[in-house]
Design a protein around this motif. Structure first.
Motif, PDB file in Angstrom:
ATOM      1  N   ALA A   1       0.824  -1.211   0.000  1.00 34.82           N
ATOM      2  CA  ALA A   1       0.000   0.000   0.000  1.00 34.82           C
ATOM      3  C   ALA A   1       0.857   1.260   0.000  1.00 34.82           C
ATOM      4  O   ALA A   1       0.596   2.217  -0.743  1.00 34.82           O
ATOM      5  CB  ALA A   1      -0.945  -0.011   1.199  1.00 34.82           C
ATOM      6  N   ALA A   2       1.906   1.287   0.825  1.00 39.76           N
ATOM      7  CA  ALA A   2       2.779   2.456   0.893  1.00 39.76           C
ATOM      8  C   ALA A   2       3.528   2.656  -0.414  1.00 39.76           C
ATOM      9  O   ALA A   2       3.693   3.788  -0.898  1.00 39.76           O
ATOM     10  CB  ALA A   2       3.759   2.306   2.045  1.00 39.76           C
ATOM     11  N   ALA A   3       3.985   1.556  -1.018  1.00 39.91           N
ATOM     12  CA  ALA A   3       4.696   1.654  -2.293  1.00 39.91           C
ATOM     13  C   ALA A   3       3.766   2.162  -3.390  1.00 39.91           C
ATOM     14  O   ALA A   3       4.160   2.991  -4.222  1.00 39.91           O
ATOM     15  CB  ALA A   3       5.277   0.294  -2.668  1.00 39.91           C
ATOM     16  N   ALA A   4       2.533   1.668  -3.392  1.00 42.68           N
ATOM     17  CA  ALA A   4       1.566   2.134  -4.387  1.00 42.68           C
ATOM     18  C   ALA A   4       1.282   3.622  -4.215  1.00 42.68           C
ATOM     19  O   ALA A   4       1.166   4.371  -5.202  1.00 42.68           O
ATOM     20  CB  ALA A   4       0.282   1.319  -4.279  1.00 42.68           C
ATOM     21  N   ASP A   5       1.180   4.067  -2.970  1.00 47.18           N
ATOM     22  CA  ASP A   5       0.950   5.485  -2.705  1.00 47.18           C
ATOM     23  C   ASP A   5       2.114   6.329  -3.233  1.00 47.18           C
ATOM     24  O   ASP A   5       1.908   7.394  -3.815  1.00 47.18           O
ATOM     25  CB  ASP A   5       0.759   5.708  -1.208  1.00 47.18           C
ATOM     26  N   ASP A   6       3.334   5.858  -3.042  1.00 48.17           N
ATOM     27  CA  ASP A   6       4.499   6.570  -3.567  1.00 48.17           C
ATOM     28  C   ASP A   6       4.440   6.714  -5.085  1.00 48.17           C
ATOM     29  O   ASP A   6       4.924   7.696  -5.648  1.00 48.17           O
ATOM     30  CB  ASP A   6       5.789   5.826  -3.203  1.00 48.17           C
ATOM     31  N   CYS A   7       3.846   5.706  -5.736  1.00 50.35           N
ATOM     32  CA  CYS A   7       3.788   5.694  -7.198  1.00 50.35           C
ATOM     33  C   CYS A   7       2.506   6.319  -7.749  1.00 50.35           C
ATOM     34  O   CYS A   7       2.296   6.340  -8.965  1.00 50.35           O
ATOM     35  CB  CYS A   7       3.920   4.259  -7.716  1.00 50.35           C
ATOM     36  N   ASN A   8       1.638   6.789  -6.827  1.00 52.06           N
ATOM     37  CA  ASN A   8       0.359   7.401  -7.232  1.00 52.06           C
ATOM     38  C   ASN A   8      -0.498   6.455  -8.060  1.00 52.06           C
ATOM     39  O   ASN A   8      -1.075   6.829  -9.088  1.00 52.06           O
ATOM     40  CB  ASN A   8       0.604   8.700  -8.013  1.00 52.06           C
ATOM     41  N   ILE A   9      -0.553   5.198  -7.613  1.00 48.61           N
ATOM     42  CA  ILE A   9      -1.405   4.209  -8.274  1.00 48.61           C
ATOM     43  C   ILE A   9      -2.286   3.557  -7.221  1.00 48.61           C
ATOM     44  O   ILE A   9      -2.023   3.638  -6.014  1.00 48.61           O
ATOM     45  CB  ILE A   9      -0.573   3.117  -8.997  1.00 48.61           C
ATOM     46  N   ALA A  10      -3.355   2.911  -7.691  1.00 49.58           N
ATOM     47  CA  ALA A  10      -4.216   2.162  -6.779  1.00 49.58           C
ATOM     48  C   ALA A  10      -3.446   0.972  -6.223  1.00 49.58           C
ATOM     49  O   ALA A  10      -2.529   0.440  -6.870  1.00 49.58           O
ATOM     50  CB  ALA A  10      -5.466   1.683  -7.514  1.00 49.58           C
ATOM     51  N   VAL A  11      -3.805   0.561  -4.997  1.00 54.34           N
ATOM     52  CA  VAL A  11      -3.137  -0.595  -4.394  1.00 54.34           C
ATOM     53  C   VAL A  11      -3.402  -1.820  -5.272  1.00 54.34           C
ATOM     54  O   VAL A  11      -4.560  -2.191  -5.503  1.00 54.34           O
ATOM     55  CB  VAL A  11      -3.641  -0.847  -2.962  1.00 54.34           C
ATOM     56  N   PRO A  12      -2.359  -2.441  -5.811  1.00 53.80           N
ATOM     57  CA  PRO A  12      -2.576  -3.547  -6.748  1.00 53.80           C
ATOM     58  C   PRO A  12      -2.868  -4.868  -6.038  1.00 53.80           C
ATOM     59  O   PRO A  12      -2.522  -5.067  -4.871  1.00 53.80           O
ATOM     60  CB  PRO A  12      -1.237  -3.624  -7.479  1.00 53.80           C
ATOM     61  N   ASP A  13      -3.514  -5.767  -6.766  1.00 54.08           N
ATOM     62  CA  ASP A  13      -3.642  -7.143  -6.295  1.00 54.08           C
ATOM     63  C   ASP A  13      -2.281  -7.829  -6.410  1.00 54.08           C
ATOM     64  O   ASP A  13      -1.449  -7.462  -7.250  1.00 54.08           O
ATOM     65  CB  ASP A  13      -4.662  -7.908  -7.137  1.00 54.08           C
TER      66      ASP A  13
END
Length: 295
Positions: free
Chosen positions: A77-89
């Motif tokens: 979740a934190a990595a996705a937030d850094d990348c400005n993307i939805a939390v991936p499956d």
């Protein structure tokens, strides 16, 4: 220590940023692989002088490793937030504790290339008698002798080198072909690769085999022609490199080409027949090796 491995499907715009973000938030490692690896849609990535290079696969998967007790969900979740993307499956796989060194080494046994030529990892005893042995450990650079294209080139060298030839290995990878040429009697051998890691690996392997081969990035290769030019790369760069490889081959010298699929033999023969009288292709497991003499 046991581990958990998560795999996330991503596109080419996200893969590198997500892998870096996962590492920043605590992943032990993060690698990017072709999402279609091992299928008919697998995409080769390469680069050659004067041609554009693909940098990453259009559809990739990021594979991250954590220790077994880490909660991967907040990291993703934190990595996705850094990348400005939805939390991936993502998929999770638990890897039991193992002796990874022994497990990896067990996958690499000595390879017999011809009646006398062997490729032997350093943790195995070299064959005795009249065997010509190349000591080579698997590493980051391509070329350990296990792939059909490498075998085909090694077998050609074993059959045709008479002794004293100057050999050029264009696209040297691990340096295996240049090193083998010297072991089989060539007078000198040089290798070229676009990847600095390949140059380092080739130099290390040459030192391990007491083989005085020299390796260069393309622009650093000294001027001159060779008795034998070997190029074990891929069909697309081979399409573009015909003139360059022909210029590097002495009149009456030999060209050896691999990385060619069976269905590409006719096309490659048509291109290289401009400079060379070609022999019938040798094939192995759907791959081909073309060779010929420069007119």
């Amino acid at each position: 220590m046991a581990y958990q491995q998560i795999t996330i499907a991503v596109n080419d715009h996200t893969a590198e940023r997500l892998a870096d973000a996962l590492m920043a938030h605590g992943a032990l490692s993060a690698a990017i692989e072709d999402a279609y690896a091992g299928t008919a849609n697998e995409q080769a990535i390469f680069g050659e002088p004067g041609m554009p290079a693909e940098q990453i696969w259009q559809q990739s998967k990021v594979i991250a490793l954590f220790d077994e007790h880490t909660d991967a969900a907040p990291v993703v979740a934190a990595a996705a937030d850094d990348c400005n993307i939805a939390v991936p499956d993502y998929d999770t796989e638990y890897l039991p504790e193992q002796d990874w060194v022994r497990l990896t080494q067990a996958q690499f046994e000595p390879i017999q290339i011809s009646e006398r030529l062997w490729i032997t990892p350093s943790w195995h005893e070299a064959p005795g008698g009249r065997a010509v042995n190349l000591q080579l450990d698997p590493g980051l650079a391509f070329g350990t002798g296990s792939h059909p294209t490498t075998r085909l080139c090694l077998q050609w060298l074993d059959r045709h080198l008479q002794g004293g030839e100057a050999v050029l290995d264009y696209g040297c990878g691990s340096g295996i072909l240049a090193i083998a040429a010297l072991k089989l009697g060539a007078g000198s051998a040089a290798g070229v690769d676009i990847d600095e890691q390949a140059i380092r690996a080739s130099n290390d392997n040459a030192a391990q085999n007491d083989a005085p081969a020299r390796f260069y990035l393309p622009d650093a290769l000294p001027e001159g022609q060779f008795d034998v030019v070997v190029a074990n790369i891929l069909a697309n760069p081979l399409r573009l490199l015909g003139g360059l490889l022909a210029e590097r081959t002495k009149q009456g010298g030999h060209i050896v080409l691999s990385g060619i699929l069976d269905e590409q033999i006719e096309e490659m023969s048509g291109i290289y027949s401009e400079w060379f009288d070609l022999s019938p292709a040798q094939t192995d497991e759907g791959w081909a090796c073309l060779s010929g003499v420069k007119r």
